[in-house]
Motif scaffolding. Structure first.
Motif, PDB file in Angstrom:
ATOM      1  N   ALA A   1      -8.466  -0.100  -0.021  1.00 49.10           N
ATOM      2  CA  ALA A   1      -7.073  -0.219  -0.480  1.00 49.10           C
ATOM      3  C   ALA A   1      -6.175  -0.758   0.617  1.00 49.10           C
ATOM      4  O   ALA A   1      -5.190  -1.456   0.342  1.00 49.10           O
ATOM      5  CB  ALA A   1      -6.571   1.137  -0.968  1.00 49.10           C
ATOM      6  N   HIS A   2      -6.487  -0.450   1.868  1.00 49.55           N
ATOM      7  CA  HIS A   2      -5.710  -0.993   2.983  1.00 49.55           C
ATOM      8  C   HIS A   2      -5.846  -2.520   3.044  1.00 49.55           C
ATOM      9  O   HIS A   2      -4.871  -3.236   3.279  1.00 49.55           O
ATOM     10  CB  HIS A   2      -6.186  -0.375   4.296  1.00 49.55           C
ATOM     11  CG  HIS A   2      -5.357   0.791   4.734  1.00 49.55           C
ATOM     12  ND1 HIS A   2      -4.023   0.693   5.017  1.00 49.55           N
ATOM     13  CD2 HIS A   2      -5.693   2.101   4.934  1.00 49.55           C
ATOM     14  CE1 HIS A   2      -3.553   1.880   5.376  1.00 49.55           C
ATOM     15  NE2 HIS A   2      -4.545   2.758   5.340  1.00 49.55           N
TER      16      HIS A   2
ATOM     17  N   TYR B   1       0.863  -1.182   0.000  1.00 52.79           N
ATOM     18  CA  TYR B   1       0.000   0.000   0.000  1.00 52.79           C
ATOM     19  C   TYR B   1       0.900   1.232   0.000  1.00 52.79           C
ATOM     20  O   TYR B   1       1.603   1.506   0.962  1.00 52.79           O
ATOM     21  CB  TYR B   1      -0.899  -0.029   1.234  1.00 52.79           C
ATOM     22  CG  TYR B   1      -1.829   1.158   1.365  1.00 52.79           C
ATOM     23  CD1 TYR B   1      -2.851   1.376   0.435  1.00 52.79           C
ATOM     24  CD2 TYR B   1      -1.705   2.045   2.429  1.00 52.79           C
ATOM     25  CE1 TYR B   1      -3.714   2.450   0.561  1.00 52.79           C
ATOM     26  CE2 TYR B   1      -2.566   3.125   2.560  1.00 52.79           C
ATOM     27  CZ  TYR B   1      -3.564   3.322   1.633  1.00 52.79           C
ATOM     28  OH  TYR B   1      -4.431   4.394   1.748  1.00 52.79           O
TER      29      TYR B   1
ATOM     30  N   SER C   1      -0.685   8.651  -5.673  1.00 48.00           N
ATOM     31  CA  SER C   1      -1.430   7.993  -4.598  1.00 48.00           C
ATOM     32  C   SER C   1      -2.692   8.787  -4.308  1.00 48.00           C
ATOM     33  O   SER C   1      -2.670   9.741  -3.525  1.00 48.00           O
ATOM     34  CB  SER C   1      -0.573   7.870  -3.328  1.00 48.00           C
ATOM     35  OG  SER C   1      -1.321   7.308  -2.275  1.00 48.00           O
TER      36      SER C   1
ATOM     37  N   GLU D   1      -5.174   7.816  -2.660  1.00 43.91           N
ATOM     38  CA  GLU D   1      -5.609   7.548  -1.291  1.00 43.91           C
ATOM     39  C   GLU D   1      -4.930   8.460  -0.267  1.00 43.91           C
ATOM     40  O   GLU D   1      -5.337   8.510   0.897  1.00 43.91           O
ATOM     41  CB  GLU D   1      -5.343   6.085  -0.928  1.00 43.91           C
ATOM     42  CG  GLU D   1      -6.204   5.082  -1.670  1.00 43.91           C
ATOM     43  CD  GLU D   1      -5.807   4.886  -3.128  1.00 43.91           C
ATOM     44  OE1 GLU D   1      -6.637   4.379  -3.916  1.00 43.91           O
ATOM     45  OE2 GLU D   1      -4.657   5.236  -3.483  1.00 43.91           O
ATOM     46  N   SER D   2      -3.872   9.183  -0.686  1.00 47.60           N
ATOM     47  CA  SER D   2      -3.182  10.112   0.215  1.00 47.60           C
ATOM     48  C   SER D   2      -3.820  11.490   0.243  1.00 47.60           C
ATOM     49  O   SER D   2      -3.389  12.361   1.008  1.00 47.60           O
ATOM     50  CB  SER D   2      -1.710  10.244  -0.198  1.00 47.60           C
ATOM     51  OG  SER D   2      -1.044   8.996  -0.138  1.00 47.60           O
TER      52      SER D   2
ATOM     53  N   GLN E   1      -5.764  -0.080  -5.126  1.00 47.63           N
ATOM     54  CA  GLN E   1      -5.537   1.361  -5.192  1.00 47.63           C
ATOM     55  C   GLN E   1      -5.973   1.893  -6.547  1.00 47.63           C
ATOM     56  O   GLN E   1      -5.836   1.211  -7.580  1.00 47.63           O
ATOM     57  CB  GLN E   1      -4.069   1.700  -4.921  1.00 47.63           C
ATOM     58  CG  GLN E   1      -3.668   1.475  -3.469  1.00 47.63           C
ATOM     59  CD  GLN E   1      -2.336   2.111  -3.128  1.00 47.63           C
ATOM     60  OE1 GLN E   1      -1.312   1.425  -3.056  1.00 47.63           O
ATOM     61  NE2 GLN E   1      -2.337   3.429  -2.901  1.00 47.63           N
TER      62      GLN E   1
ATOM     63  N   THR F   1       1.726   5.288  -0.224  1.00 45.67           N
ATOM     64  CA  THR F   1       1.178   6.612   0.076  1.00 45.67           C
ATOM     65  C   THR F   1       2.269   7.669  -0.053  1.00 45.67           C
ATOM     66  O   THR F   1       3.470   7.355  -0.060  1.00 45.67           O
ATOM     67  CB  THR F   1       0.600   6.674   1.498  1.00 45.67           C
ATOM     68  OG1 THR F   1       1.652   6.398   2.444  1.00 45.67           O
ATOM     69  CG2 THR F   1      -0.525   5.669   1.682  1.00 45.67           C
TER      70      THR F   1
ATOM     71  N   LEU G   1     -13.919   8.920  -0.475  1.00 44.97           N
ATOM     72  CA  LEU G   1     -12.517   8.583  -0.226  1.00 44.97           C
ATOM     73  C   LEU G   1     -12.306   7.692   1.001  1.00 44.97           C
ATOM     74  O   LEU G   1     -11.502   6.746   0.923  1.00 44.97           O
ATOM     75  CB  LEU G   1     -11.682   9.859  -0.100  1.00 44.97           C
ATOM     76  CG  LEU G   1     -10.167   9.667   0.069  1.00 44.97           C
ATOM     77  CD1 LEU G   1      -9.586   8.838  -1.083  1.00 44.97           C
ATOM     78  CD2 LEU G   1      -9.465  11.017   0.150  1.00 44.97           C
TER      79      LEU G   1
ATOM     80  N   GLN H   1     -12.753   4.226  -0.020  1.00 45.07           N
ATOM     81  CA  GLN H   1     -11.705   3.842  -0.958  1.00 45.07           C
ATOM     82  C   GLN H   1     -10.410   3.499  -0.205  1.00 45.07           C
ATOM     83  O   GLN H   1      -9.734   2.521  -0.511  1.00 45.07           O
ATOM     84  CB  GLN H   1     -11.449   4.979  -1.954  1.00 45.07           C
ATOM     85  CG  GLN H   1     -10.280   4.760  -2.906  1.00 45.07           C
ATOM     86  CD  GLN H   1     -10.567   3.729  -3.974  1.00 45.07           C
ATOM     87  OE1 GLN H   1     -11.726   3.420  -4.254  1.00 45.07           O
ATOM     88  NE2 GLN H   1      -9.517   3.196  -4.589  1.00 45.07           N
ATOM     89  N   VAL H   2     -10.066   4.303   0.806  1.00 44.61           N
ATOM     90  CA  VAL H   2      -8.858   4.079   1.599  1.00 44.61           C
ATOM     91  C   VAL H   2      -8.965   2.769   2.376  1.00 44.61           C
ATOM     92  O   VAL H   2      -8.011   1.978   2.432  1.00 44.61           O
ATOM     93  CB  VAL H   2      -8.622   5.265   2.561  1.00 44.61           C
ATOM     94  CG1 VAL H   2      -7.506   4.929   3.549  1.00 44.61           C
ATOM     95  CG2 VAL H   2      -8.282   6.521   1.774  1.00 44.61           C
ATOM     96  N   GLU H   3     -10.115   2.513   2.969  1.00 50.84           N
ATOM     97  CA  GLU H   3     -10.310   1.280   3.731  1.00 50.84           C
ATOM     98  C   GLU H   3     -10.173   0.059   2.836  1.00 50.84           C
ATOM     99  O   GLU H   3      -9.537  -0.937   3.205  1.00 50.84           O
ATOM    100  CB  GLU H   3     -11.684   1.302   4.395  1.00 50.84           C
ATOM    101  CG  GLU H   3     -11.959   0.097   5.280  1.00 50.84           C
ATOM    102  CD  GLU H   3     -13.325   0.160   5.950  1.00 50.84           C
ATOM    103  OE1 GLU H   3     -13.673  -0.805   6.661  1.00 50.84           O
ATOM    104  OE2 GLU H   3     -14.035   1.168   5.747  1.00 50.84           O
TER     105      GLU H   3
END
Length: 522
Positions: A462-463, A375, A408, A410-411, A469, A377, A455, A458-460
């Motif tokens: 991708a984690h 992952y 990234s 997700e950042s 991602q 970032t 978002l 989306q972050v959860e």
């Protein structure tokens, strides 16, 4: 015999003993040098005059700190002194002492030594020694030794070469042009070691093309075939490999040599389908001062240097086998992120793009992450900096923001009021002045306003699933729901889906190989 380690960033080797001190009784026994004697030197004193400062700058040594570092003040000399016994030696002996010690502080000992060692053939040998990865167990070779003249060549250990490489990077004479000029030589040396020295015999009908390629007179043929004994990498393969290829360590094997000029050399054992990839330039670590940039940003040659190092060290594509890990290159991520901030502050888009590519590739494909998803970032502060700087050029400002998103997504700091204001401003701009560029900004801003709301989910995701991602190596995942929305709402109908940006580079590989260079064939 390998040289001992030293505490500083230099590599030590056995030094030549200095001559006996001169005296009135034996001065006639010392042979006279054929070269002209050097000028006398004086002890420096402090001087505040402008003329003294200009004179000092003109005498600065090419072995000083990196070109983007402040030059040290050199005082004006006034007291004469006699030439030292070391300086009285012939230049050829001084060169040998320096190349045996590999102490890059040696030329800084006096202006005379600096002038004696500031020569192109010395720079050339240091670059080859620092950036060519040669194995310690290879036999002596007249061809390789001829290319290393005036050095009495002995391969360096990895840690010794890493220290020398770091020291070379800090020298002002280590420029993109000088390093680029030696990359074909490094590839030719690797071909000699892994093909000729290994006893692989090129097919008779390809021999002429092979010789012309090594002489850098013709590069139209870049794939060669031959036969030889088992390559040394086979001995380190796991037991299960030999269950599939029981005769791997026996007999004569078929080989294929595929040379990508200025990029890599691939050696494949056709019988057992084993490929070894050798980067054109073996980079241990990206130099931190080059990653940070200068106080006034990045010069074009700085970006060229970064891109050349990235491409020639093959830090842009994953390795094909366990014998060729994606990358062993290291990077100071703190220095790199400082460089990204520097590039944003001075609105240098190409510098920021190069740094983002370096960071993502090394993070995703370093040896310890081989074969698993990670992952990735970047610091959220980069997005905030873009919303504060360069707003007077909306289209360029969008290019900076979109590049960070491709690195990234997700950042992105969804909680930031500055991001919200930047989004609203771009939508309002498209309404007030509906030009083609402003319409592009408006489409992106409308998509972003909705993406920010989605978002956290989306972050959860991708984690839990790193392959999920939105972007990977700059490439949009069009199969993802958010990726499909990005295509429909931002890219369509005029722009194509965003692809892998690691393979894209301003560094041109063509045109550097063809040259009337010496052949390495015995």
């Amino acid at each position: 015999m390998s040289p001992p380690k030293s505490e500083d960033a230099t590599v030590t080797r056995p030094k030549l003993a200095p001559p006996e001190p001169a005296s009135s009784s034996n001065s006639s026994a010392i042979p006279k040098s054929k070269r002209r004697p050097g000028r006398t030197f004086k002890h420096p004193i402090r001087s505040s005059s402008a003329r003294s400062a200009r004179s000092s700058r003109s005498r600065s040594s090419p072995y000083d700190r990196p070109s983007n570092s402040p030059r040290p003040r050199i005082s004006r000399p006034h007291t004469p002194r006699r030439m030292s016994l070391l300086e009285a030696l012939p230049v050829e002996i001084i060169e040998q002492i320096f190349l045996h010690s590999l102490n890059l502080n040696f030329p800084r000992a006096s202006p005379f030594l600096s002038r004696a060692l500031s020569r192109e053939h010395i720079y050339r040998v240091l670059i080859l020694l620092a950036f060519w990865n040669d194995s310690l167990d290879y036999p002596r070779s007249k061809a390789v030794e001829r290319m290393m003249v005036p050095l009495e060549y002995v391969p360096l250990k990895l840690d010794e070469r890493a220290r020398l490489q770091e020291a070379v990077f800090k020298c002002k004479w280590c420029t993109v042009d000088r390093v680029r000029e030696q990359i074909p030589t490094m590839q030719i040396l690797s071909i000699h070691r892994r093909w000729i020295n290994a006893g692989i015999v090129t097919k008779e009908d390809e021999q002429d093309a092979f010789e012309r390629f090594l002489a850098r007179k013709d590069d139209s043929v870049r794939v060669f075939h031959g036969k030889g004994r088992p390559m040394k990498e086979l001995a380190s393969m796991p037991p299960e490999f030999f269950q599939l290829a029981p005769n791997a360590m026996k007999g004569i094997h078929e080989y294929e040599l595929n040379v990508i000029p200025m990029v890599a050399t691939e050696l494949q054992c056709v019988d057992v389908r084993l490929t070894v990839n050798i980067p054109a330039l073996d980079l241990c670590r990206f130099p931190s001062h080059l990653l940070r940039g200068r106080s006034n940003g990045f010069l074009p040659e700085d970006v060229d240097f970064l891109e050349m190092l990235r491409m020639t060290s093959r830090n842009w594509t994953p390795g094909k086998s366990s014998l060729s890990p994606s990358t062993l290159t290291k990077v100071d991520r703190k220095a790199l992120n400082e460089g990204i901030q520097n590039a944003i502050r001075h609105q240098n888009f190409n510098a920021m793009l190069s740094l983002l590519k370096i960071d993502e590739f090394i993070f995703r494909y370093k040896a310890e992450n081989q074969g698993r998803s990670v992952y990735y970032t970047i610091p959220p502060e980069h997005f905030l900096s873009v919303t504060r700087i360069g707003r007077d050029k909306p289209h360029l400002n969008l290019a900076f923001f979109e590049a960070l998103l491709r690195a990234s997504a997700e950042s992105l700091p969804s909680w930031s009021s500055e991001i919200t204001k930047w989004t609203v401003d771009n939508m309002e701009l498209a309404k007030k002045n509906p030009s083609a560029y402003n319409q592009i900004n408006g489409k992106f801003a409308r998509w972003l306003s909705n993406f920010v709301l989605r978002l956290p989910a989306q972050v959860e995701y991708a984690h839990d699933f790193p392959t999920g991602q939105l972007f990977c190596c700059g490439q949009l995942d069009v199969m993802d729901l958010e990726g499909a929305r990005f295509v429909d709402e931002v890219l369509g109908p005029c722009r194509e889906p965003l692809g892998n940006w690691l393979v894209e580079s301003s560094f041109q590989t063509e045109g550097h190989w063809l040259k009337n260079g010496p052949s390495l064939l015995p």
